[in-house]
Design a protein around this motif. Sequence first.
Motif, PDB file in Angstrom:
ATOM      1  N   ALA A 150       0.812  -1.214   0.000  1.00  0.00           N
ATOM      2  CA  ALA A 150       0.000   0.000   0.000  1.00  0.00           C
ATOM      3  C   ALA A 150       0.848   1.268   0.000  1.00  0.00           C
ATOM      4  N   ARG A 151       2.074   1.148   0.454  1.00  0.00           N
ATOM      5  CA  ARG A 151       2.978   2.310   0.477  1.00  0.00           C
ATOM      6  C   ARG A 151       3.692   2.528  -0.852  1.00  0.00           C
ATOM      7  N   THR A 152       3.715   1.495  -1.709  1.00  0.00           N
ATOM      8  CA  THR A 152       4.671   1.516  -2.812  1.00  0.00           C
ATOM      9  C   THR A 152       4.096   1.264  -4.201  1.00  0.00           C
ATOM     10  N   ARG A 153       2.802   0.934  -4.311  1.00  0.00           N
ATOM     11  CA  ARG A 153       2.230   0.651  -5.642  1.00  0.00           C
ATOM     12  C   ARG A 153       0.718   0.850  -5.595  1.00  0.00           C
ATOM     13  N   PRO A 154       0.088   1.024  -6.750  1.00  0.00           N
ATOM     14  CA  PRO A 154      -1.366   1.221  -6.758  1.00  0.00           C
ATOM     15  C   PRO A 154      -2.095   0.111  -6.003  1.00  0.00           C
ATOM     16  N   PHE A 155      -2.984   0.523  -5.113  1.00  0.00           N
ATOM     17  CA  PHE A 155      -3.602  -0.398  -4.153  1.00  0.00           C
ATOM     18  C   PHE A 155      -5.073  -0.031  -4.025  1.00  0.00           C
ATOM     19  N   LEU A 156      -5.953  -0.984  -4.304  1.00  0.00           N
ATOM     20  CA  LEU A 156      -7.389  -0.752  -4.284  1.00  0.00           C
ATOM     21  C   LEU A 156      -8.040  -1.599  -3.193  1.00  0.00           C
ATOM     22  N   GLY A 157      -8.712  -0.949  -2.238  1.00  0.00           N
ATOM     23  CA  GLY A 157      -9.463  -1.652  -1.210  1.00  0.00           C
ATOM     24  C   GLY A 157     -10.950  -1.615  -1.525  1.00  0.00           C
ATOM     25  N   ILE A 158     -11.634  -2.740  -1.339  1.00  0.00           N
ATOM     26  CA  ILE A 158     -13.061  -2.846  -1.641  1.00  0.00           C
ATOM     27  C   ILE A 158     -13.799  -3.388  -0.421  1.00  0.00           C
ATOM     28  N   CYS A 159     -14.850  -2.689   0.011  1.00  0.00           N
ATOM     29  CA  CYS A 159     -15.751  -3.118   1.081  1.00  0.00           C
ATOM     30  C   CYS A 159     -14.962  -3.361   2.383  1.00  0.00           C
ATOM     31  N   MET A 160     -14.899  -4.599   2.876  1.00  0.00           N
ATOM     32  CA  MET A 160     -14.110  -4.866   4.079  1.00  0.00           C
ATOM     33  C   MET A 160     -12.654  -4.455   3.875  1.00  0.00           C
ATOM     34  N   GLY A 161     -12.182  -4.533   2.652  1.00  0.00           N
ATOM     35  CA  GLY A 161     -10.826  -4.101   2.336  1.00  0.00           C
ATOM     36  C   GLY A 161     -10.605  -2.618   2.557  1.00  0.00           C
ATOM     37  N   MET A 162     -11.679  -1.837   2.572  1.00  0.00           N
ATOM     38  CA  MET A 162     -11.595  -0.429   2.957  1.00  0.00           C
ATOM     39  C   MET A 162     -11.679  -0.298   4.471  1.00  0.00           C
ATOM     40  N   GLN A 163     -12.673  -0.934   5.084  1.00  0.00           N
ATOM     41  CA  GLN A 163     -12.886  -0.761   6.516  1.00  0.00           C
ATOM     42  C   GLN A 163     -11.656  -1.129   7.335  1.00  0.00           C
ATOM     43  N   VAL A 164     -10.989  -2.202   6.944  1.00  0.00           N
ATOM     44  CA  VAL A 164      -9.878  -2.716   7.741  1.00  0.00           C
ATOM     45  C   VAL A 164      -8.664  -1.792   7.711  1.00  0.00           C
ATOM     46  N   MET A 165      -8.670  -0.799   6.806  1.00  0.00           N
ATOM     47  CA  MET A 165      -7.567   0.163   6.759  1.00  0.00           C
ATOM     48  C   MET A 165      -7.595   1.144   7.929  1.00  0.00           C
ATOM     49  N   LEU A 166      -8.749   1.294   8.590  1.00  0.00           N
ATOM     50  CA  LEU A 166      -8.869   2.258   9.679  1.00  0.00           C
ATOM     51  C   LEU A 166      -8.365   1.665  11.000  1.00  0.00           C
ATOM     52  N   THR A 167      -8.607   2.359  12.093  1.00  0.00           N
ATOM     53  CA  THR A 167      -7.993   2.006  13.372  1.00  0.00           C
ATOM     54  C   THR A 167      -8.770   0.950  14.143  1.00  0.00           C
ATOM     55  N   HIS A 168     -10.080   1.149  14.224  1.00  0.00           N
ATOM     56  CA  HIS A 168     -10.869   0.310  15.139  1.00  0.00           C
ATOM     57  C   HIS A 168     -12.287   0.164  14.622  1.00  0.00           C
ATOM     58  N   SER A 169     -12.823  -1.047  14.716  1.00  0.00           N
ATOM     59  CA  SER A 169     -14.218  -1.309  14.386  1.00  0.00           C
ATOM     60  C   SER A 169     -14.963  -1.715  15.649  1.00  0.00           C
ATOM     61  N   GLU A 170     -16.215  -1.263  15.758  1.00  0.00           N
ATOM     62  CA  GLU A 170     -17.025  -1.669  16.901  1.00  0.00           C
ATOM     63  C   GLU A 170     -17.669  -3.034  16.673  1.00  0.00           C
ATOM     64  N   GLU A 171     -17.451  -3.629  15.502  1.00  0.00           N
ATOM     65  CA  GLU A 171     -18.004  -4.945  15.208  1.00  0.00           C
ATOM     66  C   GLU A 171     -17.363  -6.011  16.102  1.00  0.00           C
ATOM     67  N   ASN A 172     -18.086  -7.084  16.373  1.00  0.00           N
ATOM     68  CA  ASN A 172     -17.573  -8.209  17.166  1.00  0.00           C
ATOM     69  C   ASN A 172     -17.123  -7.790  18.562  1.00  0.00           C
ATOM     70  N   GLY A 173     -17.777  -6.776  19.116  1.00  0.00           N
ATOM     71  CA  GLY A 173     -17.420  -6.310  20.444  1.00  0.00           C
ATOM     72  C   GLY A 173     -16.212  -5.389  20.481  1.00  0.00           C
ATOM     73  N   GLY A 174     -15.690  -5.044  19.315  1.00  0.00           N
ATOM     74  CA  GLY A 174     -14.531  -4.153  19.213  1.00  0.00           C
ATOM     75  C   GLY A 174     -13.320  -4.873  18.659  1.00  0.00           C
ATOM     76  N   VAL A 175     -12.798  -4.386  17.550  1.00  0.00           N
ATOM     77  CA  VAL A 175     -11.681  -5.044  16.878  1.00  0.00           C
ATOM     78  C   VAL A 175     -10.663  -3.989  16.449  1.00  0.00           C
ATOM     79  N   ASP A 176      -9.404  -4.181  16.799  1.00  0.00           N
ATOM     80  CA  ASP A 176      -8.339  -3.316  16.295  1.00  0.00           C
ATOM     81  C   ASP A 176      -8.004  -3.712  14.865  1.00  0.00           C
ATOM     82  N   LEU A 177      -7.906  -2.701  14.009  1.00  0.00           N
ATOM     83  CA  LEU A 177      -7.687  -2.924  12.586  1.00  0.00           C
ATOM     84  C   LEU A 177      -6.249  -2.563  12.207  1.00  0.00           C
ATOM     85  N   LEU A 178      -5.995  -2.338  10.923  1.00  0.00           N
ATOM     86  CA  LEU A 178      -4.619  -2.122  10.453  1.00  0.00           C
ATOM     87  C   LEU A 178      -4.063  -0.751  10.836  1.00  0.00           C
TER      88      LEU A 178
END
Length: 216
Positions: free
Chosen positions: A75-103
């Motif tokens: 993601a730092r070095t070449r064209p990178f496309l995130g789709i759906c969950m592939g977008m969400q997981v780029m952020l810090t934290h999801s409240e899903e599943n009682g709270g999940v730390d992301l990338l």
Amino acid sequence: MAELIVVVDYGMGNLRSVAKAIEHVAPQGSAVQVTDDPAVVLSADRVVFPGQGAAADCMAALRGRGLIEPLTEAARTRPFLGICMGMQVMLTHSEENGGVDLLNWFPGTVTRFPSQVDAAGNALKVPHMGWNGIRQTRAHPLWHGIADDARFYFVHSYFCTPVDAGLTVGQTVYGLTYTAALAAGFVFAIQAHPEKSADDGLRLLTNFTRWQGEFV
């Protein structure tokens, strides 16, 4: 020049439909490969990171397959496309599943849609599923040839809120207004499914296969 376009397989999402759509629009001579091999991901010229399902399962699968560091580097070095969950997981934290730390590539949160009603007083169903428009809040090469407010196909119960509003390049209204697409550097991510979004979705994928990843 022929390129290798990798679709990342971490066991979540309809990878075949994504790969077939990209094969359909990629420049002649390009190879499209579905893989969970970290070395192949790092050898790719372009990376597509799709996905459906739950955040906790996604993060566990990425860790289990040794994909977190290769994806971060790609993601730092070449064209990178995130789709759906592939977008969400780029952020810090999801409240899903009682709270999940992301990338934590981009500071921000992933939140379930609250109970809402439309203008007629009808309850808005969760998940948000079906066609909806994306308002282009910033120009980006992947929007080339796509009309503002073009309709894309969505299936999701959680929405992204990046801390830096400047990352947002597209917004959608489903009761509330939320970030439907974000971009920075080599990364473009979209909550909708371009592979299911008819001509405009194919146009976005076409633009991705030709984009050099230059965006500030």
